[in-house]
Design an enzyme around this catalytic site. Structure first.
Site, PDB file in Angstrom:
ATOM      1  N   ASP A 123       0.852  -1.196   0.000  1.00  0.00           N
ATOM      2  CA  ASP A 123       0.000   0.000   0.000  1.00  0.00           C
ATOM      3  C   ASP A 123       0.889   1.248   0.000  1.00  0.00           C
ATOM      4  OD1 ASP A 123      -2.377   1.499   0.237  1.00  0.00           O
ATOM      5  OD2 ASP A 123      -2.221   1.540   2.436  1.00  0.00           O
ATOM      6  N   HIS A 124       0.566   2.210  -0.847  1.00  0.00           N
ATOM      7  CA  HIS A 124       1.309   3.488  -0.911  1.00  0.00           C
ATOM      8  C   HIS A 124       2.822   3.311  -1.017  1.00  0.00           C
ATOM      9  CE1 HIS A 124      -2.092   6.154  -0.394  1.00  0.00           C
ATOM     10  NE2 HIS A 124      -2.540   5.351   0.542  1.00  0.00           N
ATOM     11  N   GLU A 170      -1.676   5.892  -8.765  1.00  0.00           N
ATOM     12  CA  GLU A 170      -2.535   6.958  -8.222  1.00  0.00           C
ATOM     13  C   GLU A 170      -2.363   8.264  -8.985  1.00  0.00           C
ATOM     14  OE1 GLU A 170      -2.589   7.478  -3.945  1.00  0.00           O
ATOM     15  OE2 GLU A 170      -2.997   9.620  -4.158  1.00  0.00           O
ATOM     16  N   HIS A 203      -7.138  10.311   4.395  1.00  0.00           N
ATOM     17  CA  HIS A 203      -6.729   9.245   5.317  1.00  0.00           C
ATOM     18  C   HIS A 203      -7.002   9.653   6.768  1.00  0.00           C
ATOM     19  CE1 HIS A 203      -4.153   8.104   1.775  1.00  0.00           C
ATOM     20  NE2 HIS A 203      -4.705   6.956   2.088  1.00  0.00           N
ATOM     21  N   GLY A 204      -7.145   8.653   7.629  1.00  0.00           N
ATOM     22  CA  GLY A 204      -7.240   8.915   9.063  1.00  0.00           C
ATOM     23  C   GLY A 204      -8.660   9.095   9.564  1.00  0.00           C
ATOM     24  N   HIS A 221      -9.291   5.286  -1.604  1.00  0.00           N
ATOM     25  CA  HIS A 221      -8.493   5.357  -0.363  1.00  0.00           C
ATOM     26  C   HIS A 221      -9.244   6.207   0.649  1.00  0.00           C
ATOM     27  CE1 HIS A 221      -4.404   3.797  -1.560  1.00  0.00           C
ATOM     28  NE2 HIS A 221      -5.092   3.728  -2.690  1.00  0.00           N
ATOM     29  N   SER A 226     -12.588   4.798   5.327  1.00  0.00           N
ATOM     30  CA  SER A 226     -13.165   4.340   6.603  1.00  0.00           C
ATOM     31  C   SER A 226     -14.390   5.162   6.989  1.00  0.00           C
ATOM     32  CB  SER A 226     -12.114   4.424   7.721  1.00  0.00           C
ATOM     33  OG  SER A 226     -11.268   3.293   7.678  1.00  0.00           O
ATOM     34  N   ASN A 248     -10.081   0.835   0.488  1.00  0.00           N
ATOM     35  CA  ASN A 248      -9.039   0.708   1.512  1.00  0.00           C
ATOM     36  C   ASN A 248      -9.542   1.090   2.899  1.00  0.00           C
ATOM     37  OD1 ASN A 248      -7.449   0.198  -0.681  1.00  0.00           O
ATOM     38  ND2 ASN A 248      -5.906   1.731  -0.194  1.00  0.00           N
ATOM     39  N   THR A 255      -8.148   2.900   9.162  1.00  0.00           N
ATOM     40  CA  THR A 255      -8.620   3.593  10.366  1.00  0.00           C
ATOM     41  C   THR A 255      -9.705   2.821  11.119  1.00  0.00           C
ATOM     42  OG1 THR A 255      -8.014   5.729   9.453  1.00  0.00           O
ATOM     43  CG2 THR A 255      -9.731   5.743  11.145  1.00  0.00           C
TER      44      THR A 255
HETATM   45  P1  13P Z   1      -8.568   5.098   6.084  1.00  0.00           P
HETATM   46  O1  13P Z   1      -7.611   5.931   6.871  1.00  0.00           O
HETATM   47  O2  13P Z   1      -9.819   5.838   5.773  1.00  0.00           O
HETATM   48  O3  13P Z   1      -8.840   3.783   6.705  1.00  0.00           O
HETATM   49  O4  13P Z   1      -7.869   4.815   4.656  1.00  0.00           O
HETATM   50  C1  13P Z   1      -6.894   3.808   4.550  1.00  0.00           C
HETATM   51  C2  13P Z   1      -6.159   3.839   3.262  1.00  0.00           C
HETATM   52  O5  13P Z   1      -6.509   4.504   2.305  1.00  0.00           O
HETATM   53  C3  13P Z   1      -4.958   3.007   3.170  1.00  0.00           C
HETATM   54  O6  13P Z   1      -4.315   3.156   1.949  1.00  0.00           O
HETATM   55  O1  G3H Z   2      -2.898   5.089   3.802  1.00  0.00           O
HETATM   56  C1  G3H Z   2      -2.132   4.785   4.699  1.00  0.00           C
HETATM   57  C2  G3H Z   2      -2.449   3.715   5.639  1.00  0.00           C
HETATM   58  O2  G3H Z   2      -3.439   4.129   6.545  1.00  0.00           O
HETATM   59  C3  G3H Z   2      -1.198   3.215   6.298  1.00  0.00           C
HETATM   60  O3  G3H Z   2      -0.749   4.052   7.297  1.00  0.00           O
HETATM   61  O4  G3H Z   2       1.668   4.479   6.839  1.00  0.00           O
HETATM   62  O5  G3H Z   2       0.711   4.621   9.165  1.00  0.00           O
HETATM   63  O6  G3H Z   2       1.002   2.408   8.047  1.00  0.00           O
HETATM   64  P1  G3H Z   2       0.747   3.887   7.869  1.00  0.00           P
HETATM   65 ZN    ZN Z   3      -4.438   5.131   1.188  1.00  0.00          ZN
END
Ligand code: 13P
Ligand code: G3H
Ligand code: ZN
Length: 305
Positions: free
Chosen positions: A80-81, A132, A178-179, A208, A211, A251, A254
């Protein structure tokens, strides 16, 4: 069985459901996700960020996820990312069936070039690539329409980017972040933009920052001392709209983190004499499992394995 994300996502887009992609960092999260997938008969994407790889170690993660994929549930093992090409190459060499290259903060040409490199490596291994275009952050982080437009995915550019890179799935920015603090005012996704992107781009789309920041889970965490303030997530109704218009991978990190936090806080509060970590962890594992199952129902992936 271990499969690529392409294998999971192409039928999902065609049949208008989405496969959940859960972030895992350790055995507890992985077991909760797999237990949910088995119960719901749902395909699943297990994804690890670069931070997760640093935290747990690539070899531990690969070994664990390989075991998870030994059963009947189709499982994709996904980076991921990924921003560091060396990490992505190492993961593909170690057996990941899929990787995301996140060049969203790079100039367009550099994003294309590096994504093409990852596609080349992945093809040699029979793996898939997610790329992306656009920047994933809340719509309300941008003050003007021009600023919003510059950050969210441009449909014509998305088409050009997908063609040029040959990616198997495309992460787009339509207003999520995110978050746990996604929206300052009311929650809102740019579904019109998604419709335009989906008309042009035929590879499965990825959402992405999806959540929901589930109210009941937040309540448990806060009841046991967490301070989450104005945490706010994506509405279930928006998720359903997104799936209807081409999103096939969603994805979630969170929501599992919140479930874990709520479960642990509750256990520590309610079992002051217990020191066995397995007992302290159990409510967290059960809550994560329940949250993962709810996602599978919401996304329509339940029963598709
Ligand atoms: P959330 O923070 O909304 O769970 O998104 C996670 C995400 O996009 C991980 O790549
Ligand atoms: O999109 C990112 C994910 O929530 C992963 O987060 O880099 O803290 O593992 P992290
Ligand atoms: Zn993400």
């Amino acid at each position: 069985m271990l499969v690529t994300t392409k294998k999971l996502l192409v039928p999902a887009r065609a049949k208008k459901y989405a496969v959940p992609a859960f972030n895992v960092n350790d055995l507890e999260f992985l077991k909760a996700v797999m237990s949910a997938a088995e119960k719901m008969k749902s395909p699943v994407i297990v994804q690890t960020s670069e931070g997760a790889i640093e935290y747990a170690g690539l070899d531990y993660l690969v070994a664990m996820i390989r075991v998870a994929a030994k059963g009947k549930i189709p499982v994709a093992m996904h980076v991921d990312h990924g921003k560091d090409l060396k990490t992505i190459k190492a993961a593909l060499d170690a057996g990941y069936s899929s990787a995301m290259f996140d060049g969203s903060s790079l100039p367009y040409a550099e994003n294309v070039k590096k994504t093409q490199q990852v596609v080349k490596w992945a093809r040699a291994k029979g793996a898939s690539v997610e790329a992306e275009i656009g920047a994933i952050a809340g719509i309300e982080d941008f003050v003007s329409v021009e600023e919003k437009d510059a950050h969210l995915t441009n449909p014509a550019q998305a088409l050009e980017f997908a063609k040029e890179t040959g990616c198997d799935a495309l992460a787009i920015a339509i207003g999520t972040a995110h978050g746990a603090y996604k929206f300052k005012g009311k929650t809102h996704l740019d579904i019109d933009r998604l419709k335009k992107i989906a008309k042009l781009v035929k590879v499965p789309l990825v959402l992405h920052g999806a959540s929901g920041v589930l109210e009941d889970v937040v309540k448990i965490a806060e009841h046991h001392g967490a301070k989450l303030g104005s945490a706010r997530g994506v509405l279930d109704s928006d998720i359903k709209q997104a799936i209807k218009y081409g999103v096939a991978k969603i994805n979630i990190d969170t929501d599992l983190r919140l479930a874990f936090t709520a479960g642990i806080r509750e256990a520590v509060d309610e079992m002051p004499k217990v020191i066995d970590p397995r007992k302290l962890m159990e409510p967290a594992n059960l809550l994560m499992r329940e949250v993962a199952m709810r996602k599978m129902k919401l996304f329509g992936s339940a029963g598709r394995a």
